[in-house]
Design a protein around this motif. Structure first.
Motif, PDB file in Angstrom:
ATOM      1  N   THR A   1       5.979   4.515  -5.964  1.00 53.69           N
ATOM      2  CA  THR A   1       5.726   3.150  -5.471  1.00 53.69           C
ATOM      3  C   THR A   1       5.305   3.134  -3.999  1.00 53.69           C
ATOM      4  N   GLU A   2       5.112   4.308  -3.420  1.00 50.73           N
ATOM      5  CA  GLU A   2       4.696   4.397  -2.014  1.00 50.73           C
ATOM      6  C   GLU A   2       3.364   3.682  -1.816  1.00 50.73           C
ATOM      7  N   GLY A   3       3.330   2.721  -0.915  1.00 53.84           N
ATOM      8  CA  GLY A   3       2.094   2.035  -0.576  1.00 53.84           C
ATOM      9  C   GLY A   3       1.686   0.906  -1.493  1.00 53.84           C
ATOM     10  N   VAL A   4       2.432   0.671  -2.570  1.00 58.87           N
ATOM     11  CA  VAL A   4       2.037  -0.378  -3.521  1.00 58.87           C
ATOM     12  C   VAL A   4       2.057  -1.760  -2.870  1.00 58.87           C
ATOM     13  N   VAL A   5       3.017  -1.981  -1.972  1.00 56.73           N
ATOM     14  CA  VAL A   5       3.110  -3.289  -1.314  1.00 56.73           C
ATOM     15  C   VAL A   5       1.834  -3.624  -0.541  1.00 56.73           C
ATOM     16  N   ASN A   6       1.098  -2.612  -0.096  1.00 54.82           N
ATOM     17  CA  ASN A   6      -0.117  -2.865   0.674  1.00 54.82           C
ATOM     18  C   ASN A   6      -1.212  -3.534  -0.151  1.00 54.82           C
ATOM     19  N   TYR A   7      -1.153  -3.370  -1.482  1.00 51.43           N
ATOM     20  CA  TYR A   7      -2.121  -4.069  -2.326  1.00 51.43           C
ATOM     21  C   TYR A   7      -1.926  -5.578  -2.232  1.00 51.43           C
ATOM     22  N   ALA A   8      -0.678  -6.017  -2.164  1.00 52.90           N
ATOM     23  CA  ALA A   8      -0.414  -7.443  -2.009  1.00 52.90           C
ATOM     24  C   ALA A   8      -0.908  -7.941  -0.661  1.00 52.90           C
ATOM     25  N   LEU A   9      -0.713  -7.131   0.370  1.00 53.90           N
ATOM     26  CA  LEU A   9      -1.140  -7.525   1.715  1.00 53.90           C
ATOM     27  C   LEU A   9      -2.665  -7.528   1.845  1.00 53.90           C
TER      28      LEU A   9
END
Length: 342
Positions: free
Chosen positions: A253-261
């Protein structure tokens, strides 16, 4: 910047020492890059350095030079304890407080009779005898480079050290795109390439080594994406069942939050992940502009980090955690509206 006891530390390290270097729980690229780079450097200075991390780190970091010598505290506990007990000093890298190593290792470190030296760029660090702290620097790996520079030892940086440092700087800056990436960072990166860091190989090893299941998990995460345009916010959820379905591995899940941003008009992004191992909801926050996710996380989710990147946790269910998050947003609406990323 805090530079505490530096001259005394230099004097202490004039003699050969047994040294343990510790990174935070769930080590990322900056934690592994900085600890391994410092190990290589201290070994070249005539010390005996050992890296001990609390638990497993992502498969896409196992190729880093020296990774095979690293001890995992949860799995290689006797070896880790032996190294800690035999050490003259412990370096704490890429974390600001002992609780960041997890409760089991924290108890061991709290009993440690000798001194700590901290090199870190997170806000509000614990007080230790020796400290190099600077929240304006993009990564702990850049700080390790500058620590070596303060010791007038840049000539000791070889290809292995350069590779480890490049990896941590690259990952903690989102491939050099975050605002904390300065001209100094780029000059250091140029120096690391000159000293043997192969930028294309490093990028490929970290970002182009996805498993099929990891991509399917990313697809699931993106299908769970929710957008709250009133608050310029987007969030992602992942349940334990979804992780299990796609054979979740550490780092998937590393970096997945950046897709939302990355969504147009979004200022604030979060990902909420069920973590059955710790019995918590693990949270990552990201933001653009002046909205501080560090303060948001400290205020509401027992976490912290940087102004634009922070972590947190929740002890209630995933549904309750998301509900809490959404109900908090109205009180931050004005702050989100005045971010420079309108």
């Amino acid at each position: 910047m805090i530079l505490k006891g530096f001259e005394d530390l230099k004097s202490f390290l004039d003699q050969s020492r047994n040294i343990v270097i510790v990174g935070h729980r769930n080590p990322d690229g900056d934690a592994m890059g900085s600890t391994l780079a410092l190990k290589h450097y201290l070994d070249k200075k005539g010390h005996q350095a050992t890296v001990v991390v609390p638990n497993e780190y992502p498969e896409f970091l196992h190729w880093l030079p020296g990774s095979e010598t690293t001890y995992r505290f949860d799995w290689q506990n006797s070896q880790s304890q032996k190294a800690i007990n035999a050490s003259d000093i412990i370096f704490l890298l890429d974390f600001n407080a002992l609780h960041r190593v997890g409760s089991d290792m924290q108890k061991t470190l709290e009993k440690y009779p000798n001194d700590f030296a901290m090199i870190d760029h997170h806000q509000q660090p614990d007080d230790v005898k020796y400290m190099y702290s600077d929240v304006t620097i993009c990564s702990t790996c850049q700080m390790v480079y500058q620590f070596i520079e303060l010791n007038n030892d840049l000539d000791l940086i070889d290809a292995d050290i350069a590779t480890c440092l490049y990896t941590g700087i690259m990952t903690d800056t989102g491939s050099f795109r975050f605002r904390s990436t300065t001209s100094t960072t780029h000059r250091i990166i140029a120096s690391l390439i000159d000293k043997g860091a192969q930028n294309d190989k490093i990028h490929n090893n970290v970002y182009d080594a996805n498993s099929y299941n990891r991509l399917l998990l990313l697809g699931q995460a993106l299908s769970n994406l929710q957008i709250l345009p009133t608050y310029k916010t987007a969030y992602i959820t992942l349940t334990s069942e979804e992780k299990k379905r796609f054979d979740f591995q550490k780092g998937d899940t590393e970096g997945v939050v950046n897709y939302a941003l990355s969504l147009k008009g979004i200022i604030f992004a979060a990902i909420f992940i069920e973590d059955t191992e710790q019995g918590i909801i693990k949270i990552s926050f990201r933001s653009k502009g002046n909205f501080s996710v560090n303060q948001f996380s400290r205020n509401h989710f027992s976490g912290g980090g940087h102004d634009n990147a922070a972590g947190g946790r929740s002890d209630v269910s995933l549904e309750e955690t998301v509900t809490k998050f959404v109900t908090l947003l109205p009180q931050y609406q004005k702050e989100l509206e005045v971010s420079y990323e309108n």
